[in-house]
Design a protein around this motif. Structure first.
Motif, PDB file in Angstrom:
ATOM      1  N   SER A  89     -10.194 -19.649   7.743  1.00 28.20           N
ATOM      2  CA  SER A  89     -11.185 -20.675   8.622  1.00 28.20           C
ATOM      3  C   SER A  89     -12.597 -20.683   7.756  1.00 28.20           C
ATOM      4  CB  SER A  89     -11.378 -19.774   9.917  1.00 28.20           C
ATOM      5  OG  SER A  89     -11.957 -18.608   9.726  1.00 28.20           O
ATOM      6  N   ALA A  90     -12.874 -19.658   7.034  1.00 22.19           N
ATOM      7  CA  ALA A  90     -13.918 -19.859   6.097  1.00 22.19           C
ATOM      8  C   ALA A  90     -13.922 -21.028   5.060  1.00 22.19           C
ATOM      9  CB  ALA A  90     -14.187 -18.474   5.349  1.00 22.19           C
ATOM     10  N   LEU A  91     -12.927 -21.240   4.758  1.00 22.72           N
ATOM     11  CA  LEU A  91     -12.614 -22.414   3.682  1.00 22.72           C
ATOM     12  C   LEU A  91     -12.608 -23.616   4.697  1.00 22.72           C
ATOM     13  CD1 LEU A  91     -11.490 -23.134   1.062  1.00 22.72           C
ATOM     14  CD2 LEU A  91      -9.351 -23.182   2.020  1.00 22.72           C
ATOM     15  N   ILE A  92     -12.255 -23.765   5.987  1.00 23.25           N
ATOM     16  CA  ILE A  92     -12.291 -24.948   6.587  1.00 23.25           C
ATOM     17  C   ILE A  92     -13.768 -25.124   7.050  1.00 23.25           C
ATOM     18  CG2 ILE A  92     -12.038 -25.790   9.119  1.00 23.25           C
ATOM     19  CD1 ILE A  92      -9.332 -24.194   9.133  1.00 23.25           C
ATOM     20  N   GLU A  93     -14.691 -24.033   7.188  1.00 22.17           N
ATOM     21  CA  GLU A  93     -15.900 -24.260   7.493  1.00 22.17           C
ATOM     22  C   GLU A  93     -16.702 -24.903   6.231  1.00 22.17           C
ATOM     23  OE1 GLU A  93     -17.534 -20.311   8.457  1.00 22.17           O
ATOM     24  OE2 GLU A  93     -19.827 -21.396   8.378  1.00 22.17           O
ATOM     25  N   ALA A  94     -16.179 -24.388   5.006  1.00 21.61           N
ATOM     26  CA  ALA A  94     -17.090 -24.782   3.836  1.00 21.61           C
ATOM     27  C   ALA A  94     -16.401 -26.371   3.441  1.00 21.61           C
ATOM     28  CB  ALA A  94     -16.650 -23.919   2.471  1.00 21.61           C
ATOM     29  N   ALA A  95     -15.313 -26.470   3.757  1.00 22.06           N
ATOM     30  CA  ALA A  95     -14.720 -27.867   3.487  1.00 22.06           C
ATOM     31  C   ALA A  95     -15.385 -28.940   4.254  1.00 22.06           C
ATOM     32  CB  ALA A  95     -13.142 -27.759   3.475  1.00 22.06           C
ATOM     33  N   SER A  96     -15.512 -28.720   5.513  1.00 23.07           N
ATOM     34  CA  SER A  96     -16.095 -29.581   6.449  1.00 23.07           C
ATOM     35  C   SER A  96     -17.307 -30.102   5.818  1.00 23.07           C
ATOM     36  CB  SER A  96     -16.514 -29.281   7.828  1.00 23.07           C
ATOM     37  OG  SER A  96     -15.732 -27.983   8.125  1.00 23.07           O
ATOM     38  N   GLY A  97     -18.349 -29.136   5.268  1.00 20.51           N
ATOM     39  CA  GLY A  97     -19.457 -29.330   4.638  1.00 20.51           C
ATOM     40  C   GLY A  97     -19.524 -30.238   3.350  1.00 20.51           C
ATOM     41  N   PHE A  98     -18.465 -29.728   2.635  1.00 20.05           N
ATOM     42  CA  PHE A  98     -18.038 -30.565   1.319  1.00 20.05           C
ATOM     43  C   PHE A  98     -17.825 -31.876   1.600  1.00 20.05           C
ATOM     44  CE2 PHE A  98     -15.027 -31.141  -2.095  1.00 20.05           C
ATOM     45  CZ  PHE A  98     -15.992 -31.411  -3.153  1.00 20.05           C
ATOM     46  N   LEU A  99     -16.913 -32.233   2.309  1.00 16.37           N
ATOM     47  CA  LEU A  99     -16.466 -33.679   2.686  1.00 16.37           C
ATOM     48  C   LEU A  99     -17.591 -34.410   2.867  1.00 16.37           C
ATOM     49  CD1 LEU A  99     -13.126 -33.194   4.691  1.00 16.37           C
ATOM     50  CD2 LEU A  99     -13.321 -33.901   2.087  1.00 16.37           C
ATOM     51  N   VAL A 100     -18.555 -34.040   3.712  1.00 19.89           N
ATOM     52  CA  VAL A 100     -19.684 -34.912   4.218  1.00 19.89           C
ATOM     53  C   VAL A 100     -20.657 -34.917   3.002  1.00 19.89           C
ATOM     54  CG1 VAL A 100     -21.973 -34.666   5.471  1.00 19.89           C
ATOM     55  CG2 VAL A 100     -19.804 -33.797   6.529  1.00 19.89           C
ATOM     56  N   SER A 101     -20.627 -34.085   2.090  1.00 18.60           N
ATOM     57  CA  SER A 101     -21.483 -34.039   0.999  1.00 18.60           C
ATOM     58  C   SER A 101     -20.953 -35.122  -0.045  1.00 18.60           C
ATOM     59  CB  SER A 101     -21.901 -32.727   0.343  1.00 18.60           C
ATOM     60  OG  SER A 101     -20.517 -32.264  -0.210  1.00 18.60           O
TER      61      SER A 101
ATOM     62  N   HIS B 276      -8.149 -28.122  -5.599  1.00 21.49           N
ATOM     63  CA  HIS B 276      -9.310 -27.389  -5.532  1.00 21.49           C
ATOM     64  C   HIS B 276      -9.309 -26.495  -4.268  1.00 21.49           C
ATOM     65  CE1 HIS B 276     -14.258 -27.594  -5.471  1.00 21.49           C
ATOM     66  NE2 HIS B 276     -13.752 -26.699  -5.869  1.00 21.49           N
ATOM     67  N   LEU B 277      -8.745 -26.848  -2.948  1.00 20.99           N
ATOM     68  CA  LEU B 277      -8.457 -26.080  -1.880  1.00 20.99           C
ATOM     69  C   LEU B 277      -7.897 -24.634  -2.114  1.00 20.99           C
ATOM     70  CD1 LEU B 277      -8.079 -28.574   1.030  1.00 20.99           C
ATOM     71  CD2 LEU B 277     -10.008 -26.958   0.872  1.00 20.99           C
ATOM     72  N   LEU B 278      -6.869 -25.065  -3.083  1.00 20.15           N
ATOM     73  CA  LEU B 278      -5.796 -23.872  -3.292  1.00 20.15           C
ATOM     74  C   LEU B 278      -6.615 -22.984  -4.180  1.00 20.15           C
ATOM     75  CD1 LEU B 278      -3.141 -22.259  -3.317  1.00 20.15           C
ATOM     76  CD2 LEU B 278      -2.469 -23.828  -5.358  1.00 20.15           C
ATOM     77  N   PHE B 279      -7.469 -23.541  -5.001  1.00 19.28           N
ATOM     78  CA  PHE B 279      -8.243 -22.778  -6.057  1.00 19.28           C
ATOM     79  C   PHE B 279      -9.317 -21.850  -5.175  1.00 19.28           C
ATOM     80  CE2 PHE B 279     -11.982 -22.136  -8.211  1.00 19.28           C
ATOM     81  CZ  PHE B 279     -11.520 -21.170  -9.670  1.00 19.28           C
ATOM     82  N   ASN B 280      -9.842 -22.589  -4.181  1.00 21.70           N
ATOM     83  CA  ASN B 280     -10.972 -21.902  -3.472  1.00 21.70           C
ATOM     84  C   ASN B 280     -10.526 -20.956  -2.485  1.00 21.70           C
ATOM     85  OD1 ASN B 280     -13.045 -23.229  -4.802  1.00 21.70           O
ATOM     86  ND2 ASN B 280     -13.355 -24.513  -2.932  1.00 21.70           N
TER      87      ASN B 280
END
Lengths: 237, 275
Positions: free
Chosen positions: B122-134, B164-168
């Motif tokens: 869930s922390a990754l989902i949170e970070a990924a949402s911002g990343f996609l916008v950026s 990248h997601l797997l790595f993170n």
């Protein structure tokens, strides 16, 4: 369906190891161990309300955590048949910044429900909690009574076979408490199982058929709730 | 014979765990988006801060290294810098988010039974949402300033993000695992991140490698961010794809991903004891 066997376990709850303590314990292997539960065995039958009494620090909450299987015992095992809903603390999974509505979903999902299942009971949850329009306000704006009612209402709608309760009926006003006890009786009628930790001894006698007295991690007595509570009260005097 | 059956049970246990995770996917999503919303509920710009943070940091470095000390910079320094910054920020957020995910959800862990990997996820989902916008912002800036053109390579983007997601996730699970018994980790992470940032091709141009000391070059070559940032620049900014980056990124994702997840899952039964 619900035939619960809890067998023996002997968990040690040790201190948080910080880096320094870990390094220190490399030198001396002797660390002080706290024995929270020492060789506890008992069995709760389907459709039964089982009370657990004991002083603070006797291991009651640890025992519920082991039964909820969030804490793995160092020895022994726990067998649970059925869907257990744990009510060790109220409002688990709630996020105070979010609205009551979102928290109903968060709490339900956290406890293992699916979104579609929550959709079905959502209106009942709000109705039971008596929140009305407030359901769309952030939970941090709720009074502690409103918070407890919502959290308790969510737990009551999880449709569990087994409920583990830790002192949670102590909150809320008298009317809400009555509603809560009523709901639990309904659950018992549907032959659900309740394990009930409480310091409200008359409630234990009234509500539970059998009870266990836990003392410093050991079982002192298991039997009909009236006898167990009487013996426990005797030791307090 | 014994080893074979042991391996069998590890695989079947891993499959059980995955099934368990899949069953609780709605919970992971609700937790991630809920945290995203809650974290920004009290700020005026809300979720935009996720993009603004790396953007402003990029602006600071652009001011220092692009304007005040111009030196030898690539022509497209702005998008070069921002692409590196956004990619790096995603990884560093996954790391801090992972470390916090267990500790800030202590109540959940103590009370409910669910696959604990839900929390770093869930922390990754949170970070990924911002990343996609950026990333959207980056592409817009690239097109508006004309510093890069969109090519067919953008089709590789989903694959790059997947690796990248797997790595993170592996990294987040690893820090989560360590942060439970050793809270001290949280104080160290910002410094690790800072060094990692300087060892990644973000504020210095790739040409810097040509005259760097051999050991510096080796250190940077071994840095997986070097590969990830390279791949993103190929996909988004149109530079050619370098085979070394593909190999480096995939290898890093597999090793860090599975090692991190493995260490985490092996430990998860003991977590409650330390909270």
């Amino acid at each position: 369906m619900v035939d619960r066997v809890s067998v023996r376990y002997r968990p040690y709850v040790d201190r948080k190891p910080t880096l320094r303590r870990s390094l220190a314990s490399l030198r001396s292997r002797a660390t002080t161990e706290v024995v929270a539960l020492d060789d506890v065995s008992f069995r709760v039958e389907k459709g039964e309300a089982f009370g657990i009494v004991g002083r603070n620090g006797a291991g009651k909450s640890t025992l519920l955590r082991v039964m909820a299987r969030t804490l793995r015992p160092n020895e022994g095992r726990v067998v649970v048949n059925g869907r257990a809903s744990t009510l060790l603390q109220l409002g688990v999974g709630f996020n105070p910044e979010l609205s009551g509505r979102r928290n109903v979903y968060l709490g339900g999902l956290a406890s293992g429900l699916r979104r579609a299942e929550i959709d079905q009971v959502f209106d009942d949850v709000v109705e039971f909690a008596g929140l009305g329009e407030a359901i769309d306000r952030p939970v941090k704006t709720y009074s502690s009574g409103m918070f407890s009612r919502l959290a308790f209402s969510v737990s009551m709608h999880l449709d569990p076979d087994i409920i583990l309760l830790d002192e949670v009926l102590a909150v809320g006003d008298a009317e809400f408490r009555k509603k809560g006890i009523q709901t639990m009786r309904q659950l018992l009628e549907r032959s659900g199982t309740i394990v009930f930790v409480s310091h409200a001894l008359p409630q234990v006698v009234d509500f539970c058929s059998r009870a266990m007295w836990l003392d410093a991690g050991r079982v002192r007595l298991i039997g009909p709730s009236a006898d167990v509570v009487e013996a426990y009260q005797g030791s307090l005097r | 014979m014994a080893t074979a059956s042991h391996r069998q049970s590890v695989i079947s246990r891993a499959l059980d765990y995955l099934r368990d995770l899949a069953r609780r996917r709605e919970f992971a999503l609700a937790l991630g988006t809920g945290n995203l919303k809650a974290r920004n509920a009290n700020t005026g710009l809300g979720i935009l801060w996720w993009v603004l943070n790396p953007l402003l940091l990029g602006a600071v470095y652009y001011l220092v290294f692009g304007v005040i000390f111009p030196g030898r910079r690539p022509d497209n320094f702005l998008v070069y810098l921002l692409s590196g910054m956004f990619v790096f920020h995603f990884t560093s957020q996954s790391m801090t988010g992972g470390a916090n995910s267990i500790i800030s959800n202590a109540k959940l862990l103590a009370n409910l039974r669910f696959p604990r990997l839900i929390l770093p996820i869930s922390a990754l989902i949170e970070a990924a949402s911002g990343f996609l916008v950026s990333l959207g912002l980056l592409v817009s800036i690239a097109v508006i300033t004309g510093q890069a053109s969109i090519t067919h390579r953008i089709l590789y983007l989903p694959v790059v993000i997947g690796v990248h997601l797997l790595f993170n996730l592996g990294l987040g699970a690893m820090t989560a695992r360590l942060a439970v018994p050793f809270r001290d980790i949280n104080n160290l992470i910002p410094y690790i991140n800072r060094i990692w940032l300087y060892l990644s091709p973000i504020i210095w141009p790739l040409s810097f490698l040509d005259d760097a000391e051999p050991w510096v070059r080796t250190a940077i070559r071994l840095n997986p961010m070097y590969d990830f940032i390279g791949l993103y620049r190929s996909a988004l900014l149109g530079s050619p794809i370098i085979a070394d980056h593909v190999i480096g990124a995939v290898a890093a994702a597999l090793v860090v991903g599975f090692l991190g997840i493995g260490l985490f899952v092996k430990y998860e039964g003991h977590m409650v004891r330390y909270l």
